[in-house]
Motif scaffolding. Sequence first.
Motif, PDB file in Angstrom:
ATOM      1  N   LEU A  52      -1.427 -15.980  12.504  1.00 30.14           N
ATOM      2  CA  LEU A  52      -0.223 -15.835  11.678  1.00 30.14           C
ATOM      3  C   LEU A  52       0.784 -14.974  12.437  1.00 30.14           C
ATOM      4  N   PRO A  53       2.026 -15.443  12.621  1.00 31.09           N
ATOM      5  CA  PRO A  53       3.008 -14.640  13.361  1.00 31.09           C
ATOM      6  C   PRO A  53       3.539 -13.485  12.517  1.00 31.09           C
ATOM      7  N   VAL A  54       3.751 -12.340  13.161  1.00 31.55           N
ATOM      8  CA  VAL A  54       4.357 -11.174  12.516  1.00 31.55           C
ATOM      9  C   VAL A  54       5.410 -10.600  13.459  1.00 31.55           C
ATOM     10  N   LEU A  55       6.451 -10.040  12.877  1.00 32.22           N
ATOM     11  CA  LEU A  55       7.536  -9.430  13.647  1.00 32.22           C
ATOM     12  C   LEU A  55       7.274  -7.931  13.750  1.00 32.22           C
ATOM     13  N   VAL A  56       7.097  -7.437  14.970  1.00 36.89           N
ATOM     14  CA  VAL A  56       6.855  -6.013  15.189  1.00 36.89           C
ATOM     15  C   VAL A  56       8.196  -5.294  15.162  1.00 36.89           C
ATOM     16  N   GLN A  57       8.282  -4.264  14.292  1.00 37.61           N
ATOM     17  CA  GLN A  57       9.540  -3.542  14.116  1.00 37.61           C
ATOM     18  C   GLN A  57       9.497  -2.104  14.601  1.00 37.61           C
ATOM     19  N   ASP A  58       8.297  -1.516  14.683  1.00 35.89           N
ATOM     20  CA  ASP A  58       8.184  -0.119  15.095  1.00 35.89           C
ATOM     21  C   ASP A  58       6.769   0.121  15.608  1.00 35.89           C
ATOM     22  N   VAL A  66       4.845  -4.022  11.098  1.00 33.68           N
ATOM     23  CA  VAL A  66       5.142  -5.445  11.186  1.00 33.68           C
ATOM     24  C   VAL A  66       5.731  -5.954   9.871  1.00 33.68           C
ATOM     25  N   ARG A  67       6.385  -7.109   9.985  1.00 36.73           N
ATOM     26  CA  ARG A  67       6.909  -7.825   8.815  1.00 36.73           C
ATOM     27  C   ARG A  67       6.484  -9.279   8.962  1.00 36.73           C
ATOM     28  N   ASP A  68       6.019  -9.877   7.872  1.00 37.88           N
ATOM     29  CA  ASP A  68       5.609 -11.279   7.933  1.00 37.88           C
ATOM     30  C   ASP A  68       6.722 -12.197   7.426  1.00 37.88           C
ATOM     31  N   HIS A  69       6.440 -13.492   7.363  1.00 36.33           N
ATOM     32  CA  HIS A  69       7.456 -14.481   6.973  1.00 36.33           C
ATOM     33  C   HIS A  69       7.853 -14.371   5.503  1.00 36.33           C
ATOM     34  N   GLU A  70       7.070 -13.625   4.706  1.00 39.26           N
ATOM     35  CA  GLU A  70       7.399 -13.414   3.294  1.00 39.26           C
ATOM     36  C   GLU A  70       7.989 -12.027   3.049  1.00 39.26           C
ATOM     37  N   ILE A  76      -0.342  -2.382  11.249  1.00 38.52           N
ATOM     38  CA  ILE A  76      -1.556  -3.044  11.734  1.00 38.52           C
ATOM     39  C   ILE A  76      -1.950  -2.410  13.067  1.00 38.52           C
ATOM     40  N   HIS A  77      -3.251  -2.187  13.258  1.00 36.86           N
ATOM     41  CA  HIS A  77      -3.758  -1.635  14.519  1.00 36.86           C
ATOM     42  C   HIS A  77      -3.569  -2.669  15.631  1.00 36.86           C
ATOM     43  N   ILE A  78      -3.240  -2.217  16.835  1.00 40.36           N
ATOM     44  CA  ILE A  78      -2.939  -3.145  17.935  1.00 40.36           C
ATOM     45  C   ILE A  78      -4.134  -4.005  18.342  1.00 40.36           C
ATOM     46  N   SER A  79      -5.347  -3.559  18.037  1.00 42.29           N
ATOM     47  CA  SER A  79      -6.522  -4.373  18.372  1.00 42.29           C
ATOM     48  C   SER A  79      -6.581  -5.652  17.541  1.00 42.29           C
TER      49      SER A  79
END
Length: 146
Positions: A52-58, A66-70, A76-79
């Motif tokens: 699932l794609p997420v937009l990393v903001q900080d 992150v922010r998702d499509h909704e 979220i942890h980078i792992s």
Amino acid sequence: MPLIIILFLLLPYETLHSMDEYFLTLRNDKVNLRQGPSFDYPIKIFYKKKFLPVLVQDKSDNFRKVRDHENNSGWIHISQLSKKKAAITVDDDLILFSSSTIYSNPIAILKKGRLVRINKCKNEWCKIYTGEFKGWLQKKSLWGLL
């Protein structure tokens, strides 16, 4: 006059700062979205969709905001994140084509919110696969890591 020069110098920083957002995808079938950048914070959402794609903001240490499509946002942890290319369809009844032109044969019709994996992109088209279907979609109809 010095105030104008200071404001002029700060403008490029603001535009560069807003370009720091980038896409990643979820690495696993179960990923926790937390309220803050630590395992001590409570879980807001359980994601159950790999890629699932997420937009990393900080970022904060090993966590990414992150922010998702909704428009759900959290940490979220980078792992739990990867650079595998995937996207979500943002338009309803998208036609999947056999080539990167609207004059090629239609293969399938995809509904809004369909998760697709990206093979490659060129110009305004991306070669994707989802389920048993492979073909080309226009970039403007996709949200994610292209």
